[in-house]
Design an enzyme around this catalytic site. Sequence first.
Site, short mmCIF file in Angstrom:
data_model
loop_
_atom_site.label_atom_id
_atom_site.label_comp_id
_atom_site.label_asym_id
_atom_site.label_seq_id
_atom_site.Cartn_x
_atom_site.Cartn_y
_atom_site.Cartn_z
N GLN A 1 84.44 14.27 -54.08
CA GLN A 1 85.74 13.82 -55.21
C GLN A 1 86.77 13.89 -54.77
O GLN A 1 87.58 15.03 -54.94
CB GLN A 1 85.10 14.42 -56.86
CG GLN A 1 86.39 13.47 -57.45
CD GLN A 1 85.84 14.89 -58.58
OE1 GLN A 1 87.00 15.61 -58.77
NE2 GLN A 1 85.92 13.61 -59.83
N TYR B 1 94.20 11.72 -65.04
CA TYR B 1 94.44 11.74 -63.69
C TYR B 1 95.13 10.46 -63.41
O TYR B 1 94.72 9.77 -63.72
CB TYR B 1 93.81 12.45 -62.66
CG TYR B 1 93.43 13.68 -63.81
CD1 TYR B 1 93.70 15.20 -63.29
CD2 TYR B 1 92.13 14.50 -63.89
CE1 TYR B 1 94.16 15.92 -63.75
CE2 TYR B 1 91.79 15.60 -64.14
CZ TYR B 1 93.09 16.70 -64.09
OH TYR B 1 92.49 18.05 -64.89
N ARG C 1 84.13 7.60 -60.82
CA ARG C 1 84.54 8.61 -61.87
C ARG C 1 85.07 7.68 -63.28
O ARG C 1 85.96 7.79 -62.55
CB ARG C 1 83.92 10.49 -61.56
CG ARG C 1 83.46 11.20 -62.99
CD ARG C 1 84.03 12.16 -62.83
NE ARG C 1 82.84 13.36 -63.23
CZ ARG C 1 83.01 14.39 -63.62
NH1 ARG C 1 83.87 14.52 -64.10
NH2 ARG C 1 81.44 14.86 -64.68
N GLY D 1 77.00 20.40 -64.86
CA GLY D 1 78.12 21.24 -64.48
C GLY D 1 77.77 23.10 -64.94
O GLY D 1 77.54 23.82 -64.03
N ARG D 2 77.93 22.83 -66.54
CA ARG D 2 78.27 24.79 -65.87
C ARG D 2 77.05 25.53 -66.05
O ARG D 2 76.56 27.02 -65.37
CB ARG D 2 79.50 24.98 -67.76
CG ARG D 2 79.78 24.76 -67.31
CD ARG D 2 80.73 24.68 -69.25
NE ARG D 2 80.37 23.61 -69.14
CZ ARG D 2 79.69 23.55 -71.00
NH1 ARG D 2 79.92 24.89 -71.49
NH2 ARG D 2 79.17 22.98 -71.12
#
Length: 372
Positions: free
Chosen positions: A109, A181, A229, A339-340
Site C-alpha cells: 500500500q 490522508y 483504497r 485486519g485485527r
Amino acid sequence: MTDVHADRAAATLSRPFAVRGLSSRNRIAMAPMTRQFSPNGVPGQDVADYYRRRAAGGVGLIITEGTYIDHHSAGTSDRVPRFHGADALAGWAAVADSVHQVGGAIIPQLWHVGVTRAEGAPPVVDAEPVSPSGISLAGDPKGRAMTQKDLDDVVGAFADAAAAAERAGFDGVELHGAHGYLIDQFLWSGTNRRTDAYGGDLVARTRFAAEIVADCRAAVSDAFPLFFRMSQWKMDAYGAKLAETPEELDALLTPLAEAGVDVFHASTRRYWLPEFDDSGLNLAGWVKKISGRPTVTVGSVGLDGDFFGAFQGNSSGVTGVEQLLERMERDEFDMVAVGRALIADPEWAAKTLRGSTGEITPFGAEMLSTLR
C-alpha cells in the site's frame, strides 16, 4: 461452525480471484495495518516473517501496511516502512519473496499522510505538512496548500513507487486514498477548498487522484493491477461523507475507473452496515454496482468490536462469518480483507475455511505491541 457451514465457507471463500496478472488462491486478503516495526523505514526479517506467517496460514492476498512514497512530507514516523531507497526496497523484495514461497500474492500500500503529518516528526523533521488547502481534518489552519510543483512531485513519487514495486516482485499495488490522508484530502470537500482545477465540485476534486492513478498505470506493465483504497469516514471525522447518494458516488468513481483503477478497496468500520437508504448493499457493494470493477470489503470481519476500540485498549471476541458468506454468495463484493483477526491469529484464514472458528484466537489490544 457446523460441517454445513464449513462446506459453505470453503465453497464461497476458496474460489480463486484474478485481476490482470495477479492471482489469489482464495477470496481472503490481509488488510493493511500500520505496525511501526521498521526502524529507519526499513522492513527487516521480522516483517517478512510476519507477512509470511499469514500467507502460510491461508491468506490469499497480503496487502501490506502503508508505506511512504518518496516525498519529504509523506510520512510522520521513522518506524513506518518507506517504499524508496535501496535499503528499504531490498527489504520489501525479501518480504515479497517470503510470501510467494508459501503460495500467497502480495501488494504494497503506497501512502502519503498529507496534513495529518505531525510537525517536527521524523523521517524528515523539517518537512512541513502539505494538503490541498492548508486545512486540518478539523478545519483549522495547518501546514500549507500544495503548489503545482508539489502536486507534480507527489504524482511522480507514487508512479516511481509503483514501478519499484513491480521491479521488486510484487503482484500489484494499492494506492491509499482513504481515511483522511493526502489523496482523500483532495476528494473531501472538508479539506479541499481549492479554486483551481483540483478543487470545486466532486468531479474536480477527483483530478489529483486520477492523475496519480493514470501515472501509476503508465509506469507499470499491463499485467500489474492497481488497487485503490477509499472510505467515506476520516480519522477524527467518522461521519464524513464523500458521497451522500449513489449518484454522487458515481461521479467520484467514474474518473478513477477511467484513469486505470482495477480494484476498489472500500473501507468501512463495520462491513455489514448499509451505505445508503433503501438498499442493504454496503459501500463495497455499491462501488462494485456503480463502477463495474471488482471490490474488496473490510470492517470488523470476524470480530465483535470495531478497529478504533483497539487503540483504547479494548479487546474483541470472535464472531462467525455467516453474514459475510451471504453477501459473497450474492457477489456483492469480490474479496474480504481481514485486519485485527489476523493480528490475533495468523491461521484465521485456514481455520475459517475448515470451519474451526472455535479454535480461533481472539484479539487482544496488547497484541498491537508486538509483531508475531
